[in-house]
Enzyme design. Sequence first.
Site, PDB file in Angstrom:
ATOM      1  N   LYS A 269     -71.808  -7.758 100.306  1.00 37.78           N
ATOM      2  CA  LYS A 269     -72.658  -8.268  99.236  1.00 37.78           C
ATOM      3  C   LYS A 269     -74.073  -8.618  99.686  1.00 37.78           C
ATOM      4  O   LYS A 269     -74.894  -9.053  98.854  1.00 37.78           O
ATOM      5  CB  LYS A 269     -71.996  -9.467  98.558  1.00 37.78           C
ATOM      6  CG  LYS A 269     -70.741  -9.100  97.787  1.00 37.78           C
ATOM      7  CD  LYS A 269     -70.130 -10.304  97.098  1.00 37.78           C
ATOM      8  CE  LYS A 269     -68.864  -9.937  96.330  1.00 37.78           C
ATOM      9  NZ  LYS A 269     -67.775  -9.435  97.199  1.00 37.78           N
TER      10      LYS A 269
ATOM     11  N   LYS B 246     -68.389 -18.297  99.306  1.00 33.70           N
ATOM     12  CA  LYS B 246     -67.571 -17.103  99.498  1.00 33.70           C
ATOM     13  C   LYS B 246     -68.140 -16.252 100.625  1.00 33.70           C
ATOM     14  O   LYS B 246     -69.327 -16.353 100.963  1.00 33.70           O
ATOM     15  CB  LYS B 246     -67.508 -16.278  98.212  1.00 33.70           C
ATOM     16  CG  LYS B 246     -68.876 -15.859  97.657  1.00 33.70           C
ATOM     17  CD  LYS B 246     -68.725 -15.242  96.278  1.00 33.70           C
ATOM     18  CE  LYS B 246     -70.072 -14.953  95.633  1.00 33.70           C
ATOM     19  NZ  LYS B 246     -69.922 -14.427  94.252  1.00 33.70           N
TER      20      LYS B 246
ATOM     21  N   GLN C 193     -73.619 -20.398  96.429  1.00 31.85           N
ATOM     22  CA  GLN C 193     -74.322 -20.291  95.160  1.00 31.85           C
ATOM     23  C   GLN C 193     -74.043 -21.520  94.306  1.00 31.85           C
ATOM     24  O   GLN C 193     -72.996 -22.161  94.455  1.00 31.85           O
ATOM     25  CB  GLN C 193     -73.864 -19.034  94.400  1.00 31.85           C
ATOM     26  CG  GLN C 193     -74.155 -17.740  95.137  1.00 31.85           C
ATOM     27  CD  GLN C 193     -73.546 -16.526  94.440  1.00 31.85           C
ATOM     28  OE1 GLN C 193     -72.467 -16.604  93.858  1.00 31.85           O
ATOM     29  NE2 GLN C 193     -74.239 -15.400  94.497  1.00 31.85           N
ATOM     30  N   PRO C 194     -74.946 -21.840  93.382  1.00 34.10           N
ATOM     31  CA  PRO C 194     -74.630 -22.901  92.428  1.00 34.10           C
ATOM     32  C   PRO C 194     -73.648 -22.367  91.384  1.00 34.10           C
ATOM     33  O   PRO C 194     -73.741 -21.191  90.986  1.00 34.10           O
ATOM     34  CB  PRO C 194     -75.985 -23.213  91.790  1.00 34.10           C
ATOM     35  CG  PRO C 194     -76.730 -21.917  91.864  1.00 34.10           C
ATOM     36  CD  PRO C 194     -76.292 -21.264  93.152  1.00 34.10           C
TER      37      PRO C 194
ATOM     38  N   ARG D 145     -58.556 -11.061  78.839  1.00 34.63           N
ATOM     39  CA  ARG D 145     -59.283 -10.589  80.015  1.00 34.63           C
ATOM     40  C   ARG D 145     -60.683 -10.108  79.649  1.00 34.63           C
ATOM     41  O   ARG D 145     -61.644 -10.329  80.380  1.00 34.63           O
ATOM     42  CB  ARG D 145     -58.497  -9.460  80.683  1.00 34.63           C
ATOM     43  CG  ARG D 145     -59.196  -8.850  81.892  1.00 34.63           C
ATOM     44  CD  ARG D 145     -58.277  -7.896  82.616  1.00 34.63           C
ATOM     45  NE  ARG D 145     -57.728  -6.886  81.731  1.00 34.63           N
ATOM     46  CZ  ARG D 145     -56.722  -6.084  82.070  1.00 34.63           C
ATOM     47  NH1 ARG D 145     -56.141  -6.222  83.246  1.00 34.63           N
ATOM     48  NH2 ARG D 145     -56.283  -5.172  81.234  1.00 34.63           N
TER      49      ARG D 145
ATOM     50  N   ARG E 258     -70.499  -0.548  87.519  1.00 29.91           N
ATOM     51  CA  ARG E 258     -70.277  -1.704  86.655  1.00 29.91           C
ATOM     52  C   ARG E 258     -71.278  -2.777  87.038  1.00 29.91           C
ATOM     53  O   ARG E 258     -71.331  -3.200  88.196  1.00 29.91           O
ATOM     54  CB  ARG E 258     -68.851  -2.240  86.788  1.00 29.91           C
ATOM     55  CG  ARG E 258     -68.460  -3.178  85.647  1.00 29.91           C
ATOM     56  CD  ARG E 258     -67.066  -3.711  85.806  1.00 29.91           C
ATOM     57  NE  ARG E 258     -67.039  -4.943  86.590  1.00 29.91           N
ATOM     58  CZ  ARG E 258     -65.938  -5.466  87.124  1.00 29.91           C
ATOM     59  NH1 ARG E 258     -64.780  -4.852  87.000  1.00 29.91           N
ATOM     60  NH2 ARG E 258     -66.006  -6.593  87.803  1.00 29.91           N
TER      61      ARG E 258
ATOM     62  N   GLU F 107     -73.053  -9.294  90.352  1.00 24.12           N
ATOM     63  CA  GLU F 107     -72.519  -8.267  91.250  1.00 24.12           C
ATOM     64  C   GLU F 107     -72.716  -6.887  90.635  1.00 24.12           C
ATOM     65  O   GLU F 107     -72.638  -6.718  89.413  1.00 24.12           O
ATOM     66  CB  GLU F 107     -71.040  -8.502  91.527  1.00 24.12           C
ATOM     67  CG  GLU F 107     -70.506  -7.647  92.666  1.00 24.12           C
ATOM     68  CD  GLU F 107     -69.285  -8.242  93.331  1.00 24.12           C
ATOM     69  OE1 GLU F 107     -68.743  -7.571  94.222  1.00 24.12           O
ATOM     70  OE2 GLU F 107     -68.869  -9.349  92.960  1.00 24.12           O
TER      71      GLU F 107
ATOM     72  N   GLU G  81     -70.907  -3.427  90.924  1.00 22.08           N
ATOM     73  CA  GLU G  81     -69.646  -2.872  91.415  1.00 22.08           C
ATOM     74  C   GLU G  81     -69.713  -1.345  91.445  1.00 22.08           C
ATOM     75  O   GLU G  81     -69.684  -0.698  90.400  1.00 22.08           O
ATOM     76  CB  GLU G  81     -68.506  -3.319  90.510  1.00 22.08           C
ATOM     77  CG  GLU G  81     -68.271  -4.823  90.501  1.00 22.08           C
ATOM     78  CD  GLU G  81     -67.213  -5.236  91.498  1.00 22.08           C
ATOM     79  OE1 GLU G  81     -66.877  -4.421  92.383  1.00 22.08           O
ATOM     80  OE2 GLU G  81     -66.710  -6.355  91.384  1.00 22.08           O
TER      81      GLU G  81
END
Length: 278
Positions: free
Chosen positions: A92, A127, A163-164, A204, A233, A248, A250
């Site tokens: 990332k 992360k 990150q916040p 979802r 994506r 992100e 993807e």
Amino acid sequence: MKVAYVTTDHPAAEQDDEREIALAAWLGAGIEGSPVSWHDPRVDWSDFDAAVVRSAWDYIDRRDEFVAWAHRVESATRLFNPASVIEWNTDKTYLRTLGVPTVPTHWLVQGAEPGRDLPEWDEYVVKPAVSAGARDTIRTADRDAAAAHAAALLAEGRTVMVQPYIPSVEQEGELSLLYFGGRFSHAVRRHPMLSGVAETRENRATLRDPDDDQFALAERILAAAPPDLLYARVDLVRMPDGEPVLIELELTEPYLFLRDELAAPDLFAETLAEMLKG
């Protein structure tokens, strides 16, 4: 045309409920698709006209091996998305190179001292830079807990993202815009994984038309991304001031929400057929 639908023999692949939808659409476009595990040593990849990475969801534990596999396969057949894209997108840190608005991120590399270096935010998301599905990711309002998790990840030799947490996502959700061959297909609103809302098949995702500013940002992001993408994506969230930002991009093995848009499977298949002929 024979095309490998790249998956895995790991139990994670059992969650791939798009496989049969995609393979049926491919067949309608004249493509014979076959599910193949990316780490099956018996596979001769030159037997296929192309390989399309789909549910290779166990790569996260073997990223270096997966990247090497991608380059090896690309020497035998066409690979979608390309090996160079997979290598770039599975770490990332690519977010630092796009030149587009992203979620504010404090990067920690080896030698950093999280207890001293962390910004003052109300809530933290911590992360590793190589991760998927919120794995090894925590959300906490405790700065010491955030620093401790970051330190543990650093001790494993991993680059860390801090990150916040964006509270607005609990009302707005995340917006995922799906593209095939650079053409917009559909967009869905998703519950963010750290929102505390339990994800079910029913909640979802919900089809949604992007707002003008979201669509404009997604187009800008794709223009800054590598070329020759079969699928992409773009995951966006809104900051508290309303600005859409990238969370992100993807490009490796994203879920495509093919069940949510009737025309999406055929567009996916048609795009693949066009790229194979090109």
